[in-house]
Write an enzyme that holds these catalytic residues in place. Structure first.
Site, PDB file in Angstrom:
ATOM      1  CE  LYS B  98       5.453 -86.719 -16.498  1.00  0.00           C
ATOM      2  NZ  LYS B  98       6.348 -86.985 -17.637  1.00  0.00           N
ATOM      3  CB  ALA B 185      11.737 -83.592 -18.356  1.00  0.00           C
TER       4      ALA B 185
END
Lengths: 66, 258
Positions: B98, B185
């Site tokens: 990531k 997020a």
């Protein structure tokens, strides 16, 4: 002799391999990755790679993260 | 309904909820969180070993069946992200990464240009690259060209639990980008993960909202169900919205007629 270990100048014995350094710091070799002077040291090479005065070592491992 | 498979990096998953390992007050809940959420993909970070104090190893708590997704947090440039990714791969836990490239410490917003550069380099090296970016169409397109395996736009800044503040931009990415869209997020509540999935997102990544709940195991279960519910709602084809009321019961045969 001295090496820079994780950003800190550290005195170590002469004739130390990456493996013996990890051992001396009580770090289990298969839980970390090691970078020596910005080159990754493959874990199966820890015992063969000898350290020299002034080497820069980074010893890292996985921690919690998102 | 045939089984709904989430495919990424050549692997198939039944869960569309990705989880993280940060911010737990006690890492020993992680196995139960994995089980109750149903998650099959989990993130970790790479850091210097603390030589002064002995701390637990997070890897001891990650079930072996989980796909590990190391992140490049701490990287401020593409070069730093590439360096961290190569180190993470050398840990021997696969080639997923990531990408996080962040130099803004107040809002932790990702640098799209540096992220795209790192994506291109790492995709060429055979990594399965999942870049964390702003919900921006042009950045997302550059990631497609760079060889990303998915695009991970933010709902709101990292760790804020503020939900889908980028809703309209996410909708555009879902519509326009052929790669899987994983909303990463800022998702703070299961309802927000559910909404992202209803909109057609392919998956959600949730760390803070689970880790900082009073009962992370129950919250993980709630998120697992919410993601599944949202996905099923999306697949079922929701009905149209109308400005005026449209009666659900027949408008004929009333008692008072005649």
């Amino acid at each position: 002799m001295n090496v820079i270990l994780n950003g800190i100048e550290t005195e170590i014995l002469d004739q130390m391999s990456v493996f013996t350094l990890l051992e001396s710091k009580q770090i289990t070799a298969d839980t970390v990755v090691v970078e020596l002077n910005k080159e990754i040291v493959p874990s199966d090479n820890f015992e063969n790679v000898m350290l020299n005065d002034g080497d820069h070592l980074e010893v890292l491992r996985f921690v919690g993260g998102g | 309904m045939s089984e709904d498979i989430f495919e990424i990096g050549g692997l198939k998953f039944s869960s569309r909820l990705l989880t993280g390992t940060g911010k737990y007050s006690d890492d020993s809940v992680i196995p139960a969180v994995c089980e109750s959420s149903g998650s099959q993909i989990i993130t970790v970070a790479l850091r210097r070993v603390d030589l002064e104090s002995k701390t637990g190893n997070v890897m001891d708590f990650i079930p072996k069946h989980m796909q590990l997704l190391p992140n490049t947090s701490g990287a401020r440039t593409a070069d730093e992200a590439v360096r961290i990714a190569r180190l993470a791969r050398a840990m021997g836990c696969g080639d997923w990464i990531k990408i996080e490239v962040i130099s803004d410490s107040k809002y932790l917003l990702p640098d799209g240009y540096e992220t795209a550069k790192a994506t291109e380099i790492l995709a060429k090296e055979g990594f399965v690259v999942l870049p964390y970016v702003n919900a921006d169409l042009y950045i997302a397109r550059s990631l497609v060209d760079a060889g990303a395996a998915a695009v991970m736009p933010l709902g709101s800044p990292i760790g804020t639990n503020r939900g889908l503040k980028t809703r309209e931009m996410l909708r555009i990415l879902i519509e326009e980008i052929s790669l899987p869209i994983i909303v990463d997020a800022g998702i703070g509540r299961p309802s927000e993960a559910c909404e992202a999935m209803e909109m057609g997102a392919d998956a959600c990544l949730v760390n803070t909202a689970i880790a900082t709940a009073c009962d992370p195991i129950m919250m993980a279960k709630a998120f697992g169900r919410a993601v599944k519910a949202g996905r099923e709602a999306y697949l079922s084809g929701p009905g149209a919205k109308h400005r005026n009321a449209i009666a659900s019961s027949p408008l004929t045969g009333f008692l008072s007629e005649g």
